[in-house]
Motif scaffolding. Structure first.
Motif, PDB file in Angstrom:
ATOM      1  N   LYS A  42       0.800  -1.226   0.000  1.00 39.59           N
ATOM      2  CA  LYS A  42       0.000   0.000   0.000  1.00 39.59           C
ATOM      3  C   LYS A  42       0.832   1.276   0.000  1.00 39.59           C
ATOM      4  CE  LYS A  42      -0.613  -0.084   5.044  1.00 39.59           C
ATOM      5  NZ  LYS A  42      -1.615  -0.189   6.117  1.00 39.59           N
ATOM      6  N   VAL A  43       2.118   1.188   0.333  1.00 37.88           N
ATOM      7  CA  VAL A  43       2.962   2.374   0.264  1.00 37.88           C
ATOM      8  C   VAL A  43       3.944   2.296  -0.903  1.00 37.88           C
ATOM      9  CG1 VAL A  43       2.774   2.939   2.704  1.00 37.88           C
ATOM     10  CG2 VAL A  43       4.561   1.378   1.964  1.00 37.88           C
ATOM     11  N   GLY A  44       3.678   1.386  -1.855  1.00 38.97           N
ATOM     12  CA  GLY A  44       4.427   1.385  -3.098  1.00 38.97           C
ATOM     13  C   GLY A  44       5.697   0.561  -3.115  1.00 38.97           C
ATOM     14  N   ARG A  45       5.969  -0.228  -2.068  1.00 41.38           N
ATOM     15  CA  ARG A  45       7.167  -1.058  -2.072  1.00 41.38           C
ATOM     16  C   ARG A  45       6.938  -2.316  -2.898  1.00 41.38           C
ATOM     17  NH1 ARG A  45       7.189   0.610   3.620  1.00 41.38           N
ATOM     18  NH2 ARG A  45       5.579  -0.967   3.853  1.00 41.38           N
ATOM     19  N   LEU A  46       7.932  -2.695  -3.683  1.00 40.34           N
ATOM     20  CA  LEU A  46       7.837  -3.914  -4.477  1.00 40.34           C
ATOM     21  C   LEU A  46       7.894  -5.139  -3.583  1.00 40.34           C
ATOM     22  CD1 LEU A  46      10.155  -3.070  -7.497  1.00 40.34           C
ATOM     23  CD2 LEU A  46       7.673  -3.358  -7.560  1.00 40.34           C
ATOM     24  N   ARG A  47       7.007  -6.080  -3.840  1.00 45.15           N
ATOM     25  CA  ARG A  47       7.047  -7.336  -3.106  1.00 45.15           C
ATOM     26  C   ARG A  47       8.110  -8.243  -3.712  1.00 45.15           C
ATOM     27  NH1 ARG A  47       1.033  -7.291  -3.026  1.00 45.15           N
ATOM     28  NH2 ARG A  47       0.400  -6.630  -0.961  1.00 45.15           N
ATOM     29  N   PRO A  48       8.600  -9.214  -2.937  1.00 47.15           N
ATOM     30  CA  PRO A  48       9.580 -10.163  -3.498  1.00 47.15           C
ATOM     31  C   PRO A  48       8.992 -10.912  -4.687  1.00 47.15           C
ATOM     32  CG  PRO A  48       9.457 -10.349  -1.100  1.00 47.15           C
ATOM     33  CD  PRO A  48       8.329  -9.465  -1.509  1.00 47.15           C
ATOM     34  N   ASP A  49       9.810 -11.126  -5.696  1.00 47.09           N
ATOM     35  CA  ASP A  49       9.399 -11.890  -6.877  1.00 47.09           C
ATOM     36  C   ASP A  49       9.883 -13.330  -6.683  1.00 47.09           C
ATOM     37  OD1 ASP A  49       8.741 -12.865  -9.322  1.00 47.09           O
ATOM     38  OD2 ASP A  49      10.161 -11.661 -10.472  1.00 47.09           O
ATOM     39  N   VAL A  50       8.961 -14.254  -6.492  1.00 54.07           N
ATOM     40  CA  VAL A  50       9.283 -15.665  -6.239  1.00 54.07           C
ATOM     41  C   VAL A  50       8.609 -16.509  -7.303  1.00 54.07           C
ATOM     42  CG1 VAL A  50       9.230 -17.551  -4.570  1.00 54.07           C
ATOM     43  CG2 VAL A  50       9.355 -15.185  -3.756  1.00 54.07           C
ATOM     44  N   ASP A  51       9.353 -17.464  -7.864  1.00 49.81           N
ATOM     45  CA  ASP A  51       8.776 -18.366  -8.864  1.00 49.81           C
ATOM     46  C   ASP A  51       9.326 -19.777  -8.653  1.00 49.81           C
ATOM     47  OD1 ASP A  51       7.179 -19.135 -10.945  1.00 49.81           O
ATOM     48  OD2 ASP A  51       8.557 -18.500 -12.516  1.00 49.81           O
ATOM     49  N   ALA A 103      -0.993 -26.513  -6.631  1.00 51.80           N
ATOM     50  CA  ALA A 103      -1.298 -26.080  -5.261  1.00 51.80           C
ATOM     51  C   ALA A 103      -0.028 -26.055  -4.413  1.00 51.80           C
ATOM     52  CB  ALA A 103      -2.339 -27.014  -4.641  1.00 51.80           C
ATOM     53  N   GLU A 104       0.826 -27.076  -4.561  1.00 53.75           N
ATOM     54  CA  GLU A 104       2.088 -27.103  -3.819  1.00 53.75           C
ATOM     55  C   GLU A 104       3.000 -25.967  -4.278  1.00 53.75           C
ATOM     56  OE1 GLU A 104       5.953 -30.025  -2.963  1.00 53.75           O
ATOM     57  OE2 GLU A 104       4.282 -30.737  -4.212  1.00 53.75           O
ATOM     58  N   ARG A 105       3.033 -25.722  -5.582  1.00 53.29           N
ATOM     59  CA  ARG A 105       3.849 -24.628  -6.110  1.00 53.29           C
ATOM     60  C   ARG A 105       3.415 -23.289  -5.521  1.00 53.29           C
ATOM     61  NH1 ARG A 105       2.859 -21.041 -10.150  1.00 53.29           N
ATOM     62  NH2 ARG A 105       4.689 -20.064 -11.111  1.00 53.29           N
ATOM     63  N   GLU A 106       2.105 -23.025  -5.486  1.00 55.52           N
ATOM     64  CA  GLU A 106       1.604 -21.765  -4.946  1.00 55.52           C
ATOM     65  C   GLU A 106       1.919 -21.630  -3.456  1.00 55.52           C
ATOM     66  OE1 GLU A 106       0.229 -19.126  -6.299  1.00 55.52           O
ATOM     67  OE2 GLU A 106       0.484 -19.961  -8.305  1.00 55.52           O
ATOM     68  N   ARG A 107       1.871 -22.750  -2.748  1.00 55.50           N
ATOM     69  CA  ARG A 107       2.158 -22.713  -1.310  1.00 55.50           C
ATOM     70  C   ARG A 107       3.628 -22.382  -1.067  1.00 55.50           C
ATOM     71  NH1 ARG A 107       3.297 -26.593   2.940  1.00 55.50           N
ATOM     72  NH2 ARG A 107       2.243 -25.965   4.874  1.00 55.50           N
ATOM     73  N   VAL A 108       4.534 -22.964  -1.845  1.00 57.85           N
ATOM     74  CA  VAL A 108       5.957 -22.657  -1.703  1.00 57.85           C
ATOM     75  C   VAL A 108       6.213 -21.176  -1.967  1.00 57.85           C
ATOM     76  CG1 VAL A 108       8.257 -23.053  -2.661  1.00 57.85           C
ATOM     77  CG2 VAL A 108       6.732 -24.992  -2.250  1.00 57.85           C
ATOM     78  N   ILE A 109       5.591 -20.645  -3.020  1.00 58.79           N
ATOM     79  CA  ILE A 109       5.775 -19.233  -3.360  1.00 58.79           C
ATOM     80  C   ILE A 109       5.281 -18.337  -2.238  1.00 58.79           C
ATOM     81  CG2 ILE A 109       4.970 -17.396  -4.899  1.00 58.79           C
ATOM     82  CD1 ILE A 109       4.999 -19.458  -7.175  1.00 58.79           C
ATOM     83  N   LYS A 110       4.083 -18.599  -1.728  1.00 59.19           N
ATOM     84  CA  LYS A 110       3.515 -17.767  -0.675  1.00 59.19           C
ATOM     85  C   LYS A 110       4.331 -17.847   0.609  1.00 59.19           C
ATOM     86  CE  LYS A 110      -1.340 -17.627  -2.115  1.00 59.19           C
ATOM     87  NZ  LYS A 110      -2.733 -17.892  -1.708  1.00 59.19           N
ATOM     88  N   CYS A 111       4.794 -19.048   0.952  1.00 56.75           N
ATOM     89  CA  CYS A 111       5.548 -19.214   2.201  1.00 56.75           C
ATOM     90  C   CYS A 111       6.915 -18.525   2.122  1.00 56.75           C
ATOM     91  CB  CYS A 111       5.715 -20.695   2.525  1.00 56.75           C
ATOM     92  SG  CYS A 111       4.162 -21.492   3.017  1.00 56.75           S
ATOM     93  N   LEU A 112       7.579 -18.598   0.981  1.00 57.41           N
ATOM     94  CA  LEU A 112       8.855 -17.915   0.826  1.00 57.41           C
ATOM     95  C   LEU A 112       8.665 -16.406   0.840  1.00 57.41           C
ATOM     96  CD1 LEU A 112      10.601 -20.149  -1.848  1.00 57.41           C
ATOM     97  CD2 LEU A 112      11.439 -19.696   0.472  1.00 57.41           C
ATOM     98  N   ARG A 113       7.635 -15.923   0.170  1.00 56.38           N
ATOM     99  CA  ARG A 113       7.384 -14.489   0.171  1.00 56.38           C
ATOM    100  C   ARG A 113       7.087 -13.999   1.586  1.00 56.38           C
ATOM    101  NH1 ARG A 113       3.292 -13.713  -3.864  1.00 56.38           N
ATOM    102  NH2 ARG A 113       4.925 -13.489  -5.428  1.00 56.38           N
TER     103      ARG A 113
END
Length: 454
Positions: A245-254, A321-331
């Motif tokens: 919300k204050v314009g900071r870039l979120r981590p890019d995880v793939d 689903a596992e891929r999305e969970r890994v991405i969210k948890c690392l972020r």
């Protein structure tokens, strides 16, 4: 476990120890091969958790890992790290270099227990673990309750992320200065703190409070585990283009699968910061993924990490689903420790109720604490707070100047880029005249205990 399986397990352990003794870890530290960094090379028999162990040793010494190459495919583990000290220079302190050699070299088997995740009995303090919904003023309310229950906060670490909060607090009895052992009193402390935590919006998660006389041996690991168990990663979404919300870039995880080799390749791009590598390696390890190869580059303001991983069952990521969970948890693991807000450092003589008084002043000035580290050393309080306004935005410099006038300009200092702006603001602030004479003869240390909120 039956006798046969127990015997087999013990034989496996003894064989692993024998292999380790016959092939002790080798550590080489070189200050000549690289112009800007100290190179640390570690060769060892491969074993579960060894990468995290090495990264933790370097991170706990407050060293920055600028580049790294990791390979552990097969029975051998090889790491090369380029590290610098907090000033960005090569590591030349012989005490630090010797500690690295002992911690990661042949003597490491005698020190590994010091770095393991676990607990040990402590008579010095009582440990409180807290998780719940975050809200403005929460730390002030919790510390006020502890003050009213005649508890002194010795050390504490507080993280907030995605509307959730987690804290590990070490307290002592106000009168004795030692751990609190009376079970009835501990139950009362737990009940009162739980009531405070339930005061927020807990629609999706329950507040949790645990009180014990067991010491957490690695606070960062435990905080990650607490927030992971609280599922703080579930509220992650990237629908707003990857910015907060204050314009900071979120981590890019793939995460993508390399089918020819049965690896999953995890790539991370984010702003670099201290302990970033520890946070990502710990999260992969705790989620039961093994890192076989990795390349790390954090020589600029942005860090690039690439991991070749498999689950401990030997498989790559199996589903979307596992891929999305890994991405969210690392972020989530990266963002938990992001230092949102203005950094304030407080250094003064410690006293009972100090944390309660300071956080009450923050709260009365509509500031919220997004992260905090509270320490006492040799009778001194060494506290770090990251604060923002109640809406999560940047604090008005005049508000900080007012607070510093109350607490003491030399006691509470602003760190980072905002220092110069606050100097300019203080020249115009009317609070200079309002509070100046009041505290000339009476420092904040002797200010007395202002009544806490119950």
């Amino acid at each position: 476990m039956d006798v046969c399986s127990s015997f087999s397990h013990n034989m496996d352990d003894e064989y692993a120890k024998f292999v380790r003794r016959m092939n002790p870890p080798r550590v080489v530290i070189d200050n000549d091969v690289c112009k800007k960094a100290t190179v640390v090379k570690v060769d060892s028999v491969n074993r579960p958790g060894i990468l995290l162990e090495v990264v933790q040793v370097l991170t706990d010494l407050n060293l920055s890992i600028r580049k790294a190459y990791i390979s552990s495919d097969g029975g051998w583990f090889m790491d090369v790290f380029n590290v610098t000290n907090q000033d960005g220079n090569k590591v030349t302190d012989e005490l630090v270099l010797d500690y690295i050699r002992k911690s990661l070299g042949p003597e490491s088997c005698f020190m590994s227990s010091m770095r393991s995740v676990g607990v040990k009995q402590s008579t010095d303090f009582t440990v409180i673990e807290l998780t719940g919904s975050d809200r403005p003023g929460l730390l002030s309310e919790l510390s006020a309750v502890l003050r009213d229950l005649r508890c002194n906060v010795v050390n504490a670490e507080i993280w907030t992320h995605n509307t959730r909060a987690a804290a590990i607090v070490q307290i002592t009895d106000e009168e004795t200065g030692f751990a609190i052992t009376d079970q009835e009193r501990l139950s009362k402390i737990k009940r009162h703190l739980g009531n405070v935590l339930m005061g927020g919006n807990s629609r999706t998660h329950e507040a949790k409070t645990m009180v014990s006389s067991l010491e957490v041996t690695h606070t960062d690991r435990r905080l990650h585990q607490m927030m992971f168990a609280d599922r703080d990663y579930e509220q992650d979404n990237d629908e707003d283009g990857g910015v907060d919300k204050v314009g900071r870039l979120r981590p890019d995880v793939d995460v993508v699968n390399w089918h020819d080799r049965d690896y999953s390749i995890v790539t991370i791009r984010s702003k670099d910061r201290p302990k970033l590598l520890f946070d990502t390696v710990f999260t992969l390890t705790d989620m039961k993924y093994v890192v076989f190869h990795a390349n790390i580059d954090a020589e600029g303001p942005e860090a690039h990490q690439e991991y070749y991983v498999r689950h401990t069952d030997g498989s790559p990521v199996k589903s979307e689903a596992e891929r999305e969970r890994v991405i969210k948890c690392l972020r989530a693991a990266i963002q938990r420790r992001v230092s949102e807000g203005l950094k304030l450092e407080l250094c003064t003589t410690d006293r009972v109720g100090l944390l309660s008084s300071v956080t009450r002043i923050f709260r009365e000035n509509s500031l919220t604490v997004t992260r905090a580290e509270v320490k006492t050393r040799g009778g001194k309080a060494l506290n770090t707070f990251y604060v923002s306004d109640a809406s999560g935005y940047t604090v008005d410099p005049k508000t900080i100047d007012s607070i510093r006038q109350v607490i003491g300009q030399t006691i509470l200092k602003v760190k980072g880029d905002a220092e110069e702006n606050l100097k300019l603001a203080s020249q115009e602030s009317p609070t200079r005249f309002l509070f100046g004479s009041l505290f000339k003869s009476r420092s904040f240390v002797n200010f007395g205990l202002i009544r806490s909120y119950s």
